[in-house]
Design a protein around this motif. Structure first.
Motif, short mmCIF file in Angstrom:
data_model
loop_
_atom_site.label_atom_id
_atom_site.label_comp_id
_atom_site.label_asym_id
_atom_site.label_seq_id
_atom_site.Cartn_x
_atom_site.Cartn_y
_atom_site.Cartn_z
N VAL A 270 0.83 -1.21 0.00
CA VAL A 270 0.00 0.00 0.00
C VAL A 270 0.86 1.26 0.00
CG1 VAL A 270 -1.79 1.30 1.23
CG2 VAL A 270 -1.89 -1.19 1.18
N ALA A 271 1.80 1.36 0.95
CA ALA A 271 2.60 2.58 1.06
C ALA A 271 3.51 2.79 -0.15
CB ALA A 271 3.42 2.56 2.35
N VAL A 272 4.20 1.74 -0.58
CA VAL A 272 5.11 1.89 -1.72
C VAL A 272 4.35 2.27 -3.00
CG1 VAL A 272 6.73 0.69 -3.23
CG2 VAL A 272 6.92 0.44 -0.75
N PRO A 273 3.26 1.56 -3.36
CA PRO A 273 2.50 2.00 -4.54
C PRO A 273 1.97 3.42 -4.41
CG PRO A 273 1.88 -0.23 -3.98
CD PRO A 273 2.76 0.27 -2.87
N TYR A 274 1.62 3.82 -3.18
CA TYR A 274 1.15 5.19 -2.99
C TYR A 274 2.24 6.20 -3.36
CZ TYR A 274 -0.08 9.55 -0.69
OH TYR A 274 -0.32 10.88 -0.43
N VAL A 275 3.43 5.99 -2.86
CA VAL A 275 4.54 6.90 -3.16
C VAL A 275 4.84 6.91 -4.66
CG1 VAL A 275 7.00 7.34 -2.81
CG2 VAL A 275 5.56 6.69 -0.87
N VAL A 276 4.88 5.73 -5.26
CA VAL A 276 5.20 5.63 -6.69
C VAL A 276 4.16 6.33 -7.54
CG1 VAL A 276 5.42 4.04 -8.64
CG2 VAL A 276 6.54 3.52 -6.46
N PHE A 277 2.89 6.05 -7.30
CA PHE A 277 1.84 6.60 -8.17
C PHE A 277 1.49 8.04 -7.83
CE2 PHE A 277 1.48 2.20 -9.28
CZ PHE A 277 1.11 2.24 -10.63
N LEU B 224 -6.38 9.61 -8.05
CA LEU B 224 -6.81 8.30 -7.57
C LEU B 224 -6.09 7.84 -6.31
CD1 LEU B 224 -6.70 6.48 -11.02
CD2 LEU B 224 -8.73 7.37 -9.91
N THR B 225 -4.98 8.46 -5.99
CA THR B 225 -4.12 7.90 -4.95
C THR B 225 -4.68 8.06 -3.54
OG1 THR B 225 -2.84 9.95 -4.85
CG2 THR B 225 -2.05 8.23 -6.35
N TRP B 226 -5.75 8.84 -3.40
CA TRP B 226 -6.31 9.05 -2.06
C TRP B 226 -6.70 7.71 -1.42
CZ3 TRP B 226 -10.95 7.41 -0.24
CH2 TRP B 226 -11.90 6.99 -1.18
N PHE B 227 -7.16 6.76 -2.24
CA PHE B 227 -7.64 5.50 -1.68
C PHE B 227 -6.52 4.72 -1.00
CE2 PHE B 227 -8.67 0.96 -2.04
CZ PHE B 227 -9.81 0.94 -1.25
N LEU C 152 -6.59 3.64 2.78
CA LEU C 152 -6.49 2.23 3.14
C LEU C 152 -5.36 1.99 4.13
CD1 LEU C 152 -7.56 -0.63 2.67
CD2 LEU C 152 -5.91 -0.85 0.80
N PHE C 153 -4.26 2.69 3.97
CA PHE C 153 -3.13 2.54 4.89
C PHE C 153 -3.57 2.92 6.31
CE2 PHE C 153 0.70 3.89 7.08
CZ PHE C 153 1.62 2.92 6.73
N ARG D 83 4.38 -5.51 -11.57
CA ARG D 83 4.49 -6.11 -10.23
C ARG D 83 5.63 -5.53 -9.42
NH1 ARG D 83 3.57 -11.34 -11.42
NH2 ARG D 83 1.38 -11.09 -10.80
N CYS D 84 6.66 -5.09 -10.09
CA CYS D 84 7.84 -4.57 -9.36
C CYS D 84 7.51 -3.33 -8.54
CB CYS D 84 8.97 -4.27 -10.34
SG CYS D 84 8.55 -3.08 -11.61
N VAL D 85 6.51 -2.55 -8.96
CA VAL D 85 6.13 -1.37 -8.18
C VAL D 85 4.84 -1.59 -7.39
CG1 VAL D 85 7.30 0.25 -9.70
CG2 VAL D 85 4.92 -0.35 -10.16
N MET D 86 4.05 -2.57 -7.78
CA MET D 86 2.79 -2.83 -7.09
C MET D 86 2.94 -3.88 -5.99
SD MET D 86 0.53 -0.92 -8.71
CE MET D 86 -1.10 -1.62 -8.67
N GLU D 87 3.87 -4.79 -6.19
CA GLU D 87 4.09 -5.86 -5.22
C GLU D 87 5.59 -6.05 -4.98
OE1 GLU D 87 1.70 -9.43 -5.94
OE2 GLU D 87 0.87 -8.38 -7.68
N PRO D 88 6.30 -5.02 -4.62
CA PRO D 88 7.75 -5.18 -4.44
C PRO D 88 8.06 -6.06 -3.23
CG PRO D 88 7.03 -3.05 -3.62
CD PRO D 88 5.84 -3.66 -4.30
N LYS D 89 9.11 -6.84 -3.36
CA LYS D 89 9.53 -7.69 -2.24
C LYS D 89 10.18 -6.85 -1.14
CE LYS D 89 8.28 -11.48 -4.34
NZ LYS D 89 7.13 -12.25 -3.87
N ALA D 90 11.12 -6.01 -1.57
CA ALA D 90 11.78 -5.07 -0.65
C ALA D 90 12.34 -5.76 0.59
CB ALA D 90 10.82 -3.94 -0.26
#
Length: 370
Positions: free
Chosen positions: A114-121, A148-151, A155-156, A357-364
Motif C-alpha cells: 500500500v505505502a510503496v504503490p502510494y509513493v510511486v503513483f 486516484l491515490t487518495w484511496f 487504506l493505509f 508487479r515490481c512497483v505494485m508488489e515489491p519484495k523489498a
C-alpha cells in the motif's frame, strides 16, 4: 475529477490469516502447509467477480466525466454508480482486513503493498498531470493525495486502525461520530485525504464487523428480485436530482458549507448516503455471480486497473478524444462506455500485472529485518 476507487488482492482485500492469496499462503506456515493451502484454499469467486465488475464501473465512471455537461442521462448514471461503488470496495476491504494485526509480516505487507504503490503513483500522477493539466510547477506532495491515490492513503490508515476497531465496544457508532465532524468542518483539511478517510470510515468499520453469513443474505433469490426495482427507482431519483443536487457530495472530500449547504446537512447527509450506499451495494452484490466466470481471475488485478487507468482517463481529455461532436451523442456515449470497460478489463490481465508487479508488489526484503 473523481477519486474513486478500487481494490485488489491481499492489499485491498487482505484475507484472514492462514488463507491462500493467489497461490501463496500467509506467512508462518511451512512449505508443505503452503502447498496444501494452494491446493485446498482458493480465492472466493464471488468477491473476485464483484471486484472486477466494480472496477469496470470505476473506469466507466471516469470516462463519463467529460460527457456529464451535455447529457442528463449520463450524469444520472454517474451519480448512481458513485453512490455505491466506492462504499462497496471499502466494505469488502474492511471485511478482508479482519485478520490484520500489527505483526511484523502484516506490517511489511502493508508497507510494500500500500505505502510503496502510494509513493510511486503519487509521484507519477503529479509528473504526468503537470503535462496533461498544463501545470508545470505542480509540487510533489505525499501529504496531499492527487487524483486516484487518495484511496491508498486511506487504506493505509484504515488498516492500521483495524485492531483497535475489534476491541472497542461500539465500533460503528464511534466511526459515525468521527465521520460527522468531517461533514461539518472544513478545517479538518485534506492532509492525507483526511476528509475522505473520516467520511468513508463507517464503511470500512462495517466491513470489519461482517461475517460470511451476512454476504449469504444478499445472495438469496428474493433479494435478487428486489434489487431490480430498487435500482430502477434509484436511477429515476438520480435523474430527478441531476439539476437539483451537486454530485460532489458523493466524493466525500468536502464539508457541507463548502458545498453550499448549512452545517446541519452534514449529519443528515452522512446517514442518508450511508443508507443509500448500503442498499445499492446489497443490490449490486445480489446479482454478482457466485461461480467462476471468464472474468473471475481478473478480480485479482483490480488494483492494477485502478491505478493505471487514470493515466488514460487524464490523457484522453488532453489528447482531445472528447472533442468530436458525435462523442457527445448517444452513439458516442455508448462507445465511450464500451471502450472504458475494455480498458478496465485489459488492465486487470496477467501480462499487465507481470509488467508492473515490481512497483505494485515489491519484495523489498532489503528494507526489513529478518
Amino acid at each position: 475529477m473523481t477519486r474513486a476507487a478500487p481494490t485488489a488482492r491481499d492489499r485491498v482485500a487482505d484475507p484472514p490469516a492462514g488463507t491462500a492469496v493467489d497461490g501463496r499462503a500467509a506467512s508462518g506456515t511451512s512449505p508443505a502447509a503452503r502447498t496444501v493451502a494452494v491446493r485446498t484454499k482458493r480465492r472466493d469467486a464471488f468477491f473476485d467477480n464483484a471486484k472486477y465488475l466494480a472496477i469496470v464501473l470505476v473506469a466507466v465512471g471516469h470516462a463519463w466525466e467529460p460527457l456529464r455537461g451535455g447529457s442528463r442521462a449520463v450524469t444520472a448514471l454517474y451519480m448512481l454508480v458513485y453512490t455505491f461503488h466506492m462504499p462497496m470496495f471499502i466494505v469488502v476491504s474492511g471485511y478482508f482486513s479482519r485478520g490484520f494485526d500489527w505483526s511484523p509480516e502484516r506490517l511489511r505487507r502493508l508497507v510494500t503493498g500500500v505505502a510503496v504503490p502510494y509513493v510511486v503513483f503519487e509521484t507519477a500522477y503529479t509528473l504526468y498531470t503537470r503535462w496533461t493539466d498544463q501545470v508545470p510547477d505542480r509540487p510533489i506532495s505525499l501529504l496531499n493525495p492527487l487524483y486516484l491515490t487518495w484511496f491508498l492513503a486511506a487504506l493505509f490508515v484504515w488498516r492500521l486502525t483495524a485492531p483497535l476497531w475489534r476491541v472497542v465496544r461500539w465500533p460503528l457508532p464511534i466511526a459515525f461520530a468521527l465521520a460527522v465532524p468531517a461533514m461539518i468542518s472544513p478545517s479538518i483539511g485534506n492532509d492525507l485525504a483526511l476528509q475522505r478517510i473520516l467520511q468513508f470510515l463507517p464503511f470500512f468499520v462495517l466491513g470489519l464487523l461482517l461475517e460470511p453469513e451476512h454476504f449469504e443474505l444478499v445472495r438469496r433469490r428474493e433479494v435478487r428480485l428486489l434489487a431490480v426495482p430498487v435500482f430502477v427507482c434509484a436511477a429515476a431519483v438520480a435523474y430527478w436530482a441531476v439539476p437539483r443536487r451537486s454530485g460532489a457530495w458523493f466524493f466525500r472530500r468536502d464539508a457541507a458549507d463548502e458545498l453550499g449547504a448549512p452545517d446541519w446537512y452534514g449529519p443528515v447527509m452522512a446517514v442518508a448516503f450511508f443508507g443509500c450506499a448500503l442498499l445499492l451495494t446489497a443490490c449490486f452484490l445480489a446479482w454478482v455471480p457466485r461461480r467462476r466466470m471468464w472474468f473471475t481471475a481478473l478480480g485479482a488485478g483490480t488494483l492494477y486497473a485502478y491505478l493505471l487507468h487514470g493515466f488514460l482517463a487524464q490523457g484522453a481529455k488532453f489528447w482531445g478524444w472528447y472533442e468530436p461532436g458525435w462523442v457527445h451523442g448517444p452513439i458516442g456515449e455508448i462507445t465511450v462506455t464500451l471502450v472504458a470497460a475494455l480498458i478496465g478489463t485489459a488492465l486487470c490481465a496477467p501480462p499487465v500485472r507481470s509488467a508492473f508487479r515490481c512497483v505494485m508488489e515489491p519484495k523489498a526484503r532489503w528494507a526489513f529485518r529478518g
